[in-house]
Design a protein around this motif. Structure first.
Motif, PDB file in Angstrom:
ATOM      1  N   ASP A 162       1.119  -1.236   0.011  1.00 52.59           N
ATOM      2  CA  ASP A 162       0.076  -0.073   0.090  1.00 52.59           C
ATOM      3  C   ASP A 162       1.172   1.449  -0.512  1.00 52.59           C
ATOM      4  O   ASP A 162       0.097   2.548  -0.038  1.00 52.59           O
ATOM      5  N   LEU A 204      -4.241  -2.816  -7.489  1.00 55.44           N
ATOM      6  CA  LEU A 204      -2.743  -2.294  -6.730  1.00 55.44           C
ATOM      7  C   LEU A 204      -1.685  -3.018  -7.553  1.00 55.44           C
ATOM      8  O   LEU A 204      -0.815  -2.508  -6.930  1.00 55.44           O
ATOM      9  N   THR A 261      -1.302  -0.730 -10.707  1.00 53.44           N
ATOM     10  CA  THR A 261       0.154   0.473 -10.308  1.00 53.44           C
ATOM     11  C   THR A 261       1.664   0.124 -10.103  1.00 53.44           C
ATOM     12  O   THR A 261       1.996   1.222 -10.454  1.00 53.44           O
ATOM     13  N   THR A 264      -5.112   4.540  -7.193  1.00 51.87           N
ATOM     14  CA  THR A 264      -4.638   3.292  -5.232  1.00 51.87           C
ATOM     15  C   THR A 264      -5.696   3.545  -4.457  1.00 51.87           C
ATOM     16  O   THR A 264      -6.427   2.520  -3.800  1.00 51.87           O
TER      17      THR A 264
END
Length: 919
Positions: free
Chosen positions: A171, A392, A395, A593
């Motif tokens: 993250d 995620l 990305t 995100t």
């Protein structure tokens, strides 16, 4: 080289000549001893190997499910031998995944360059960067990748100031916190449970850090002590953060002013973590990290004992696709997620129950709304969400400049599908859904409008329909020219297809023009038309597969070669364009995100709704009261894991706590009678309510709690050198230190592992402390019937028992909670249920009877002695009563002794007389 078993087809052979064997053994011996927590692999070009007893056995069991594949590497003189296991590249990948993600071990890979072996790359549970392609390529990432670093400062007395920095690499977040802890590190354990790190960086494993190391190992966290630096410079941290952090628009891009960095110990821990992970040297990290201060008070305090007691998490290595996943843990019960990001967030939510009434009401509102709209729930779960990829991971590929046009197109598909999801949510016409879900979705979609338009301008959608990912020819003149050439060549191949169909007199549907890597364009017909093809000399067969016969001709081969050449030039020309496109797409990492997180949240809420309606008996919405409201009522509460198992008909029970009226239930009953299941059911229901799920009850009113603390089950921890009793004492001491009047505590069978009298004394003392001083809601299951007498002196303590029926021949467990004390133990009957040999059971009964008779004889003798004393006391009192000159103090002493002797006599009559007199 000799082996100890027959080589399987899956096992490669290690080819080393005599000199190479000798040199390799010599090099391996030079490496010396390594920690058991590290596994070393060696890239032998055509296979991978591990060496040494420990590594060989471990890897052989992972890859081949047997240690029979451990061989011996022998030089000619056979003086020095070395064990080894060889494996293919795919099996190497399998082993690395297991070691890093499941077993939490460190992995090193050595590669030979210029005649010498070198450590090429390494990884640990908290630092997976160098293994990401192996671990996550074309695979769902269902686990977090978190690492923490700690710094400790001793303050006055036994207090310790702890600074924690957590890095979540998936993250791209840094989280800092500092707190003052006791010498048992109670808050630190709660932090470890909350964050779930795979690895922890400590300045040392000795001195003040020895207790921290023991705590972390107890919780399954790998310990790493990085090499000490000669100079630790705060400016290094500021420079690194200036490059790593994503600053908001208009915000000064200088980390020096950030309030989070006022936490000095945590900041130093963050500096160590950034350096250890080498984050700055990965271009994909630059400008993408977010810095937060973690507030522990936002979450319900959970210790490791409670996580284990409530079976919150599944066993390591359990995958959602496994049949047993659903009923093994609370996570399995609730996790009906359709996306990888949903699975990850759900695992985070169940470890981070909330203390925010507002957020929990929002979650409960949305789950209720979805349950009231089953069609929308099905559409979201079965259609839309299951088509959402792991944004995620896509990305991260963008950020590392490793993304392809296909990756970009998958992101584009998400941007196209999200408005359809949004429309479904808008149609629910619910204010909570609108504010929590719809508004953020709209905002992120607006931010991604430019990315959507760019993909539509650049990507060739017609080529995608043919399985090719190309830049539109119109985007570049050279590409346009090559595309026209390829289109002309394709038309020529189609004309050849028609001509071939006529020559072979086939139905046009049966003759296919196909393009396969290595073969290029070719024709294919079914196997049954093979004879027609073999009669025609204009065509030659290139391959025969299950799906048919592949063939070509001179002309087709020429066109195919020319097409392949054009295609290669086209790809080379478009590569520079793709790099520019990816560079632009990286600028959309932040809204991507955010969109990923929003879809993960929706997936979890949809999952809660599916879990509620798919249960054998549907779950209900809990009524949440503020902390301190002092009420906990669960009617017909069930254990969600147990009721999902086949052939289980669950008997529900109820519980009701009310402040100042009842805050503790002492539960007695036979083994296997359901005591543990009952108290776990209550703890589980309270936990589920605090993560936002519905609960397995017919009615639930729950005052929010500040902590859920548990001590259930008894087992040694041999690896950590702790006995059953010591584990129990460590866990219970944590409960005593942490519990407040707003906590929920569940305790089962406390006091085993030491003498009966000591165990009973400890259990009594703890129960009395929780009931009188702490006054928290407590479920206390015990076999020490003496503890039930607490209810006689404390009005807030109630007794209940698990019902059972027994006669001379039968013994039946009813699994029902009933008020009062279970007067009799049924251990021998349970032994008979467990199919003990009858002579063993009979012997047990005889020994029990002997002890009981001996105890009765002792009690009778004691009573006889007491009666004699009482008779003497009565005569003394009678004489004293007739003596007008007796001293009042002497008379008082005689009366007190008389009352004391009466109390020791095991007589209900005298007890009732005394209690009436005292009242």
């Amino acid at each position: 080289m000799e082996g100890k078993s027959i080589v399987s087809r899956q096992e490669p052979v290690l080819h080393l000549d005599t000199n190479a064997r000798r040199n390799f053994i010599k090099f391996h011996n030079k490496l010396g001893e390594k920690p058991n927590s590290t596994v070393r692999f060696f890239d032998q070009t055509d296979c991978y190997t591990v060496h040494g007893n420990g590594d060989c056995e471990q890897v052989a069991k992972i890859v081949y499910k047997s240690t029979a594949y451990v061989h011996l590497l022998l030089p000619d003189d056979k003086k020095e031998t070395l064990q080894y296991v060889a494996m293919s590249k795919s099996n190497f990948d399998l082993a690395v995944r297991e070691l890093l993600l499941v077993r939490n071990l460190r992995v090193e890979v050595y590669v030979k360059r210029s005649f010498d072996w070198h450590l090429e790359y390494s990884g640990s549970p908290g630092n997976l960067l160098q293994f990401e392609d192996i671990l996550f390529s074309n695979k769902e990432v269902l686990v977090g990748n978190s690492i923490i670093a700690l710094q400790l400062k001793v303050e006055a007395g036994t207090k310790r100031r702890v600074g924690v920095a957590a890095v979540e690499q998936n993250d791209c977040t840094f989280q800092l916190l500092e707190f003052v802890d006791d010498d048992f590190f109670t808050e630190l354990e709660a932090t470890v449970v909350l964050l779930g790190p795979k690895e922890c960086l400590l300045p040392s494993a000795e001195g003040e850090y020895a207790a921290v190391k023991a705590l972390l190992e107890r919780n399954g966290v790998m310990i790493t002590v990085p090499k000490k630096e000669s100079v630790a410079n705060r400016n290094d941290l500021l420079q690194d953060l200036n490059r790593l952090l994503r600053f908001a628009k208009g915000q000064q891009e200088d980390a020096n002013g950030l309030k989070e960095l006022q936490l000095q110990l945590a900041s130093e821990a963050l500096r160590v973590a950034i350096k250890y992970l080498d984050l700055v040297n990965d271009a994909g990290n630059l400008g993408h990290y977010e810095l937060k201060q973690l507030d522990l008070k936002r979450f319900v305090h959970l210790d490791a004992a409670a996580v284990a007691a409530l079976n919150i998490m599944p066993k390591p290595g359990t995958h959602p696709s496994m049949p047993s996943y659903r009923w093994q843990s609370i996570l399995g019960v609730l996790d009906h997620c359709r996306t990888p990001q949903g699975h990850r967030l759900m695992a985070q939510w169940v470890k981070q129950p909330l203390r925010s009434c507002e957020i929990l009401n929002d979650r409960h509102n949305i789950v209720q709304c979805l349950l009231e709209s089953p069609h929308t729930l099905d559409m979201l779960s079965l259609d839309y969400l299951k088509r959402i990829p792991d944004i995620l991971m896509l990305t991260k590929k963008l950020m590392r400049r490793k993304a392809t046009l296909q990756d970009l197109f998958r992101i584009y598909q998400v941007i196209l599908r999200t408005p359809k999801i949004l429309q479904l949510l808008i149609e629910l016409d619910n204010s909570t859904v609108q504010s929590v879900l719809c508004a953020p979705f709209k905002s992120f979609l607006e931010d991604l409008t430019g990315l959507k338009q760019m993909v539509e301008q650049v990507v060739d959608f017609e080529a995608i329909e043919k399985g090719e990912y190309l830049v539109k020819g119109s985007f570049d003149s050279r590409l346009m020219e090559l595309q026209q050439t390829m289109a002309e060549l394709y038309k020529k191949m189609e004309r050849l297809q028609s001509k071939c169909n006529e020559e072979l007199e086939l139905d046009g549907k049966l003759l296919k023009l196909e393009n396969v890597a290595k073969l290029g364009y070719h024709f294919r017909i079914t196997l049954k038309d093979d004879s027609v093809l073999r009669k025609n000399k204009n065509y030659r067969i290139v391959d025969v597969i299950k799906g048919g016969v592949r063939f070509t001709s001179d002309k087709l081969e020429g066109y195919a070669d020319e097409f392949a050449s054009c295609r290669t030039r086209y790809e080379e020309q478009q590569q520079s364009i793709v790099e520019e496109i990816i560079q632009v797409a990286v600028g959309y990492a932040a809204p991507l995100t955010s969109l990923n997180n929003e879809l993960a949240q929706l997936d979890c809420l949809v999952s809660f709704a599916n879990a509620a309606r798919s249960a054998p008996t549907p779950y209900v919405r809990p009524k949440m009261l503020p902390e301190g409201a002092g009420q906990l009522q669960l009617d017909d509460v069930r254990h969600p894991c147990l009721e999902l198992q086949e052939h289980v008909s669950f008997i529900a029970n109820s519980v009701e706590f009310k402040k100042d009226k009842c805050n503790m239930f002492i539960i007695t009953g036979p083994n296997m009678g359901g005591k543990s299941t009952y108290i776990r059911s209550v703890g589980t229901a309270v936990l589920m309510a605090h993560v936002g799920a519905f609960v397995p009850c017919s009615l639930a009113t729950i005052s929010m709690v500040d902590s859920i603390l548990g001590r259930v089950g008894a087992s040694d921890n041999i690896i950590k050198g702790l006995s059953t009793f010591m584990v129990e004492m460590i866990e219970t001491s944590g409960i005593i230190r942490t519990a407040t009047d707003k906590s929920l505590v569940i305790i089962d069978e406390l006091g085993r592992g030491t003498s009966t009298y000591e165990g009973c004394g400890i259990a009594w003392s703890i129960a009395e402390h929780l009931a009188k001083q702490t006054k928290c809601f407590t479920l206390f299951a015990t076999h020490f019937h003496e503890i039930t007498k607490l209810a006689e002196t404390l009005s807030t303590v109630k007794n209940c028992h698990m019902a059972a029926v027994a006669d001379a021949d039968n013994f039946t467990l009813l699994y029902q909670v009933r008020p009062g004390v279970m007067e009799k133990s049924f251990g021998i009957q349970v032994a008979r249920l467990a199919n003990f040999p009858e002579h063993v059971v009979q012997n047990a009964q005889e020994v029990y009877n002997e002890f009981e008779d001996e105890h009765a004889d002792k009690q009778n003798q004691t009573d006889k002695d007491l009666l004699d004393k009482i008779q003497v006391a009565i005569e003394q009192l009678s004489t004293a009563g007739n003596n007008t000159e007796i001293n009042v103090e002497d008379l008082t002493t005689l009366v007190a002794q008389f009352a004391k002797d009466i109390k020791q006599l095991d007589s209900d009559y005298f007890k009732s007389v005394l209690s009436t007199t005292e009242a």
